[in-house]
Motif scaffolding. Sequence first.
Motif, PDB file in Angstrom:
ATOM      1  N   GLU A  53       0.926  -1.255   0.017  1.00 51.65           N
ATOM      2  CA  GLU A  53       0.045  -0.093   0.147  1.00 51.65           C
ATOM      3  C   GLU A  53       0.674   1.075  -0.013  1.00 51.65           C
ATOM      4  O   GLU A  53       0.646   2.394  -0.543  1.00 51.65           O
ATOM      5  N   ALA A  54       2.148   1.409   0.580  1.00 46.76           N
ATOM      6  CA  ALA A  54       2.962   2.391   0.839  1.00 46.76           C
ATOM      7  C   ALA A  54       3.784   2.334  -0.435  1.00 46.76           C
ATOM      8  O   ALA A  54       4.754   3.190  -0.488  1.00 46.76           O
ATOM      9  N   GLY A  55       3.856   1.282  -1.319  1.00 47.40           N
ATOM     10  CA  GLY A  55       4.546   1.618  -2.523  1.00 47.40           C
ATOM     11  C   GLY A  55       6.206   0.895  -2.128  1.00 47.40           C
ATOM     12  O   GLY A  55       7.061   1.295  -2.700  1.00 47.40           O
ATOM     13  N   SER A  56       6.086   0.015  -1.617  1.00 49.74           N
ATOM     14  CA  SER A  56       7.436  -0.855  -1.058  1.00 49.74           C
ATOM     15  C   SER A  56       7.041  -2.247  -1.030  1.00 49.74           C
ATOM     16  O   SER A  56       5.888  -2.652  -1.384  1.00 49.74           O
ATOM     17  N   ASP A  57       8.129  -2.945  -0.682  1.00 57.04           N
ATOM     18  CA  ASP A  57       7.901  -4.432  -0.261  1.00 57.04           C
ATOM     19  C   ASP A  57       9.078  -4.913   0.684  1.00 57.04           C
ATOM     20  O   ASP A  57      10.018  -4.319   0.813  1.00 57.04           O
ATOM     21  N   LYS A  58       9.064  -6.044   0.738  1.00 57.66           N
ATOM     22  CA  LYS A  58       9.994  -6.863   1.700  1.00 57.66           C
ATOM     23  C   LYS A  58      11.390  -6.778   1.324  1.00 57.66           C
ATOM     24  O   LYS A  58      12.557  -7.128   1.863  1.00 57.66           O
ATOM     25  N   SER A  59      11.401  -6.542  -0.022  1.00 58.81           N
ATOM     26  CA  SER A  59      13.087  -6.696  -0.541  1.00 58.81           C
ATOM     27  C   SER A  59      13.552  -5.233  -0.512  1.00 58.81           C
ATOM     28  O   SER A  59      14.803  -5.095  -0.764  1.00 58.81           O
ATOM     29  N   HIS A  60      13.126  -4.420   0.357  1.00 62.18           N
ATOM     30  CA  HIS A  60      13.275  -3.034   0.569  1.00 62.18           C
ATOM     31  C   HIS A  60      13.509  -2.476   2.041  1.00 62.18           C
ATOM     32  O   HIS A  60      13.393  -1.274   2.249  1.00 62.18           O
ATOM     33  N   LEU A  61      13.354  -3.655   2.839  1.00 63.48           N
ATOM     34  CA  LEU A  61      13.599  -3.445   4.256  1.00 63.48           C
ATOM     35  C   LEU A  61      14.778  -2.870   4.625  1.00 63.48           C
ATOM     36  O   LEU A  61      15.906  -3.357   4.065  1.00 63.48           O
ATOM     37  N   MET A  77      10.039 -18.744  15.145  1.00 62.95           N
ATOM     38  CA  MET A  77      10.038 -17.367  14.794  1.00 62.95           C
ATOM     39  C   MET A  77      10.833 -17.323  13.654  1.00 62.95           C
ATOM     40  O   MET A  77      10.382 -16.926  12.498  1.00 62.95           O
ATOM     41  N   ASN A  78      12.225 -17.525  13.846  1.00 60.15           N
ATOM     42  CA  ASN A  78      13.203 -17.210  12.526  1.00 60.15           C
ATOM     43  C   ASN A  78      12.741 -18.278  11.678  1.00 60.15           C
ATOM     44  O   ASN A  78      13.179 -18.145  10.474  1.00 60.15           O
ATOM     45  N   THR A  79      12.240 -19.517  11.787  1.00 59.83           N
ATOM     46  CA  THR A  79      12.096 -20.450  10.772  1.00 59.83           C
ATOM     47  C   THR A  79      11.071 -19.809   9.601  1.00 59.83           C
ATOM     48  O   THR A  79      11.206 -19.969   8.528  1.00 59.83           O
ATOM     49  N   VAL A  80      10.013 -18.903  10.216  1.00 59.18           N
ATOM     50  CA  VAL A  80       9.009 -18.605   9.396  1.00 59.18           C
ATOM     51  C   VAL A  80       9.692 -17.013   8.735  1.00 59.18           C
ATOM     52  O   VAL A  80       9.395 -16.893   7.433  1.00 59.18           O
ATOM     53  N   TRP A  81      10.210 -16.432   9.650  1.00 62.69           N
ATOM     54  CA  TRP A  81      11.031 -15.237   9.244  1.00 62.69           C
ATOM     55  C   TRP A  81      11.773 -15.623   7.927  1.00 62.69           C
ATOM     56  O   TRP A  81      11.857 -14.965   6.933  1.00 62.69           O
ATOM     57  N   ASP A  82      12.858 -16.693   8.155  1.00 61.48           N
ATOM     58  CA  ASP A  82      13.666 -17.010   6.809  1.00 61.48           C
ATOM     59  C   ASP A  82      13.139 -17.365   5.762  1.00 61.48           C
ATOM     60  O   ASP A  82      13.749 -17.099   4.690  1.00 61.48           O
ATOM     61  N   ALA A  83      11.972 -17.820   5.750  1.00 60.54           N
ATOM     62  CA  ALA A  83      11.443 -18.523   4.569  1.00 60.54           C
ATOM     63  C   ALA A  83      10.742 -17.148   4.062  1.00 60.54           C
ATOM     64  O   ALA A  83      10.610 -17.136   2.884  1.00 60.54           O
ATOM     65  N   SER A  87      16.264 -13.772  -0.245  1.00 65.24           N
ATOM     66  CA  SER A  87      17.769 -14.021  -0.327  1.00 65.24           C
ATOM     67  C   SER A  87      18.462 -12.440  -0.701  1.00 65.24           C
ATOM     68  O   SER A  87      18.116 -11.902  -1.536  1.00 65.24           O
ATOM     69  N   GLY A  88      19.488 -12.273   0.084  1.00 62.61           N
ATOM     70  CA  GLY A  88      20.218 -10.859   0.036  1.00 62.61           C
ATOM     71  C   GLY A  88      19.428  -9.786   0.561  1.00 62.61           C
ATOM     72  O   GLY A  88      19.784  -8.646   0.274  1.00 62.61           O
ATOM     73  N   ALA A  89      18.411  -9.648   0.868  1.00 60.36           N
ATOM     74  CA  ALA A  89      17.790  -8.456   1.426  1.00 60.36           C
ATOM     75  C   ALA A  89      17.550  -8.516   2.954  1.00 60.36           C
ATOM     76  O   ALA A  89      16.463  -7.920   3.557  1.00 60.36           O
ATOM     77  N   ALA A  90      18.274  -9.223   3.490  1.00 63.72           N
ATOM     78  CA  ALA A  90      18.199  -9.079   5.173  1.00 63.72           C
ATOM     79  C   ALA A  90      18.338  -7.707   5.719  1.00 63.72           C
ATOM     80  O   ALA A  90      19.383  -6.825   5.320  1.00 63.72           O
TER      81      ALA A  90
END
Length: 116
Positions: A53-61, A77-83, A87-90
């Motif tokens: 909605e804000a014009g972004s996505d999880k690759s821009h965290l 929690m990390n199992t879900v987070w990591d999935a 990749s490369g967007a931590a």
Amino acid sequence: MAEIERKHTNDRMSQIVTHGDTVYLAGQVGTAGADIKTQTQDCLDKIDALLAEAGSDKSHLLQAIIWLADMRDFNDMNTVWDAWLPSGAAPARACGQANLAAPNMIVEITVIAAKA
């Protein structure tokens, strides 16, 4: 000076605040009473929708802050987070233990992202 835009705002908070090309989200929680994996996925689904909605996505965290009611849930929690995380967007990230707003809420996640 960049304009500040707020969305889904009430007297206490906004779910989305944008300033220039930066997007700030309020802390997101999952389904009360669900297990840690379900609550984490719920949080991440809400984050995906708000970022879009804000014009972004999880690759821009840029940054993530995660609060757990019990650090024993860290690995699940990390199992879900990591999935979920591309990749490369931590992002820069912190995770700590806190008393959350209600006893059946066991994880809260907030993020800051750049606009896509």
